[in-house]
Design an enzyme around this catalytic site. Sequence first.
Site, mmCIF file in Angstrom:
data_model
loop_
_atom_site.group_PDB
_atom_site.id
_atom_site.type_symbol
_atom_site.label_atom_id
_atom_site.label_comp_id
_atom_site.label_asym_id
_atom_site.label_seq_id
_atom_site.Cartn_x
_atom_site.Cartn_y
_atom_site.Cartn_z
ATOM 1 C CG ASP A 88 -2.293 0.616 0.872
ATOM 2 O OD1 ASP A 88 -2.315 1.821 0.552
ATOM 3 O OD2 ASP A 88 -3.313 -0.084 0.920
ATOM 4 C CG HIS A 123 -4.363 2.078 -2.081
ATOM 5 N ND1 HIS A 123 -4.329 2.878 -0.962
ATOM 6 C CD2 HIS A 123 -5.679 1.907 -2.396
ATOM 7 C CE1 HIS A 123 -5.584 3.182 -0.602
ATOM 8 N NE2 HIS A 123 -6.410 2.622 -1.455
ATOM 9 C CD GLU A 144 -9.939 3.982 -0.630
ATOM 10 O OE1 GLU A 144 -10.798 4.335 0.199
ATOM 11 O OE2 GLU A 144 -8.792 3.603 -0.295
ATOM 12 C CD1 TRP A 178 -14.174 -1.784 -1.923
ATOM 13 C CD2 TRP A 178 -14.459 -0.424 -0.180
ATOM 14 N NE1 TRP A 178 -13.778 -0.516 -2.315
ATOM 15 C CE2 TRP A 178 -13.938 0.340 -1.256
ATOM 16 C CE3 TRP A 178 -14.705 0.224 1.026
ATOM 17 C CZ2 TRP A 178 -13.692 1.708 -1.167
ATOM 18 C CZ3 TRP A 178 -14.454 1.592 1.128
ATOM 19 C CH2 TRP A 178 -13.946 2.315 0.042
ATOM 20 C CG ASP A 218 -11.240 -0.798 10.184
ATOM 21 O OD1 ASP A 218 -12.138 -1.501 9.721
ATOM 22 O OD2 ASP A 218 -10.742 0.153 9.560
ATOM 23 C CD GLU A 247 -6.189 2.198 7.437
ATOM 24 O OE1 GLU A 247 -6.534 2.476 6.287
ATOM 25 O OE2 GLU A 247 -6.641 1.213 8.074
#
Length: 766
Positions: free
Chosen positions: A193, A260, A323, A389, A416, A466
Amino acid sequence: MKFASLLLCLLVCGIAQASPSSLIPMPAQLKPAAGTFKVDAGTPIVVAPNDTAARQSAQYLADLLARTRGLHLQITEGAPAPNAIVFQHDPHNAVKQAEGYTLDVTAQGIRIDARDDAGLFHGAVTLWQLLTPDAQQGAVQVPALHISDWPRFAWRGLMLDSARHFQSVDEVEGLLDQMAQHKLNVLHWHLTDDQGWRIEIKRYPELTNTGAWRTPPDAGHDGEPQRYGGFYTQQQIRDVVAYATARHITVVPEIDMPGHAQAAVASYPQFGVTGQRPPLSVDWGVNPYLYNVDDNTFQFIDNVLDEVLALFPSHYIHVGGDEAIKDQWKASAAVQAKIRALHLKDEDALQGWFIGRIGSYLSAHGRRLIGWDEILDGGVPADATVMSWRGTDGAIKAAKLGHDVVMSPAPDLYMDSVQSDLADEAAGRVPVRNLASVYNFKPIPAVLNATQAAHVLGAQANVWTEHMPTMQHVQHAVFPRLDALSEVTWSPAAAHNWHGFLARLPAQLARYDAQKIPYADTAFEASIKVDANAALKSGQASVTLQNQAGYGAIRYTIDGSVPDLHAQLYSKPFAVKLPVTIKAATFADNGTLLAAYHTRVLDRASLLSRDGVELPNCPGSDFRLRLQPTPDAASMQPVYAVNVFDTCQQWAAVPLDGVSAIRVEAMRLERNFALAHDIKLVVSRPHSTPYGELLVHKDRCDGAVLASMPLPDPKSSDRRVALNATLPAQHGQHLLCFVYTAPTDGALYALGRVSLLSSDKGDIKH
């Protein structure tokens, strides 16, 4: 109708009462029988001669029993024998489904039969659960029964993000072992990433020499390391894959593209769009760096994939695809020329062409591409599998187009996501996704017809790291929500029963304890609720105790002592006089502790104080995170509630009579968030002092300013900042709005604790 309902109740209730109370996931079919069989240290495990797979499953059972129950069983080879545990392959077993098995317990012994190796292994896991129904050690009586069992879905997955925060090989293998105990069969391993490249590629050593290491924000201060990172050697990856394979788990690697890609571009800038070398990103979110689309870049990607394919035998290779904001492609004359040469409509179509090229390369090597649902936006290879997702819409669209799909929607299956809104909840994303919400997830969208629904391979939970710097964070986030996912993906939909699941969960929590897994007890943690304003006015409080799951016995004390099984059992709200300290804990039916005790002090000072995590966002933006003091903090607490778009929170209906001052424990955090095009949503407010201030508005967020507390110079002050101000005399109840005006190109500020003070109570400090 009454007779049918009675019959159904007798069938269902009878099975529920007779079923073993320790099995998760619940088997497809379970029939109780009369009698029991005692397993003790003298009980042999028997496998057929030269049956390597059966012996491996038997050895796994023996090792697990030794670790968790102190019961040491010996394995022998030979014909099935009485008074033994027998593992045997049976090509004619009644369970024809892949990974299925039968398990029989009689007064004469235990037998596990399966057509395939995975079935024998899953049978071993079920038997281990039967042999560990409680926290006791040694011999155990197993009730007689017959189980015919097989999975509902072929893909029962968990994604581990090792790119943002790195886990050791031992930690990854420990997670794999827990996956095996939950009958999960896919580890989706996120290895590259913007913040790190974690897989050794021998042809390109800079991917790990440079790309595996980042310099944290504020490195070397407040516990932040000078350098953060790590990577897995190819031999370590082989070891992890072998460890997973022995537990019938497939490891699917993810190598992100075309976005990414910042760690890769930082290592080899010639494969980026601009040719410039960026640093590794320290910002979570959406970074702008994309791969180039020239032949040299594709040769690089092909060469990387060659080494990836040699390490991972999985049929699927995950290529990300999510993304990828197209700003760099839009600004590049070379990329625009490529779009025209290929007669493509736009940059989204170029991503479709990019992914299609990678898919063709994988197909030519006998593999299959899987990617996040953005790969649908620009067109996708016909045989590509889509992992949805962005909610479930991507899965629905893909299934209707004939693509296989894996359900992995945010926030439903994002581990998360925080598990509660309690003050002591760990770091993570909001909204809350508790144990019940995971258990109630439906992998097959109702809008799909039978043909389309057949494309749903299964479901997967994602562990983005993260906000999970350590494996303790990961384990707290995953367990016991993974038990819920296990039952969702393995057991027949008709067998799902929330209350039955809760009744079986204490045995599983005892297994976690035996293996020293720091699971979250959030679902059972007793919350202590009072009407603060009413208590302040009357000097006494009506106390309500409850927990998320609505399960277990809550016992409490009001004398400050730790509640045990002799403490008062909660049944209805009760009244107490202030001041008082209440402690409450939740116990299972068998008397075991389900959640550690929770404490609440009720006095004037505490009732006129709030932690920042208790104060909701101001209207206008529901984005919310719970953040640690630093991005790589290893501790679980404290955490701070933050809206990176608008640092504004509210405290409603505050009684201000007699209040003459305010004290705020403020926290300065790193603004390490890459917001891409959403940067325009960040609210910037004018400030009247050099570093901004915390404003307290009355009634509205544009109302009268009751206090303005200047923020200190970030370079010469601690992260934790004490802010104090006097307040003009007020009467009645008012909403207080807390707004930071700090420059948005600097630090990010959060509320630690807000306390209102009264001069006549002696609680003002000058």
